[in-house]
Design a protein around this motif. Structure first.
Motif: not given
Length: 136
Positions: A53-69
């Motif tokens: 459900q998270i946009a790929p653009a939000e995951l493919g950045v330096e803070t992507g893991v933080d967003k995922l968590i």
């Protein structure tokens, strides 16, 4: 050398998984921009569906893991009182399984007791009254 990427399933211990992710991040050769997508590849069930459900653009950045968590925290983290109640219930109902050596039983018993102590400290509780309310 292959990496052991932490696996997350519906019945996984989420807090333990988060710790494993932090350790994995220390030793992985994956770029920060690739880490979230690699972790998602090792998820199943609710975690996988939430991650999609998270946009790929939000995951493919330096803070992507933080967003995922952050997203997974809202799915997996429960109320601290609930966790304490479940640990107490598990402790109260623990019986020595048939054929288990006494030293292993005592070790498991102590681990369950320590888990209650850790959860009490996490909740900053000096007693378990709030966790015992559901027993009434």
């Amino acid at each position: 050398m292959s990496e052991k990427i932490p696996n997350l399933e519906d019945d996984s211990d989420y807090s333990r998984w988060k710790k494993a992710v932090k350790v994995w991040q220390l030793g992985t050769t994956a770029k920060k921009t690739q880490q979230a997508s690699r972790l998602i590849g090792f998820m199943n069930g609710r975690a996988y569906e939430a991650a999609l459900q998270i946009a790929p653009a939000e995951l493919g950045v330096e803070t992507g893991v933080d967003k995922l968590i952050t997203e997974l925290d809202s799915l997996f983290l429960k109320d601290a009182t609930h966790d304490l109640f479940m640990a107490i219930e598990d402790f109260e109902h623990y019986k020595r399984p048939e054929g288990v050596a006494m030293d292993l039983y005592v070790r498991d018993f102590e681990q369950k007791r320590k888990k209650i102590d850790q959860l009490r400290k996490k909740e900053k509780s000096t007693d378990c009254d709030s966790a015992l309310i559901p027993l009434l």
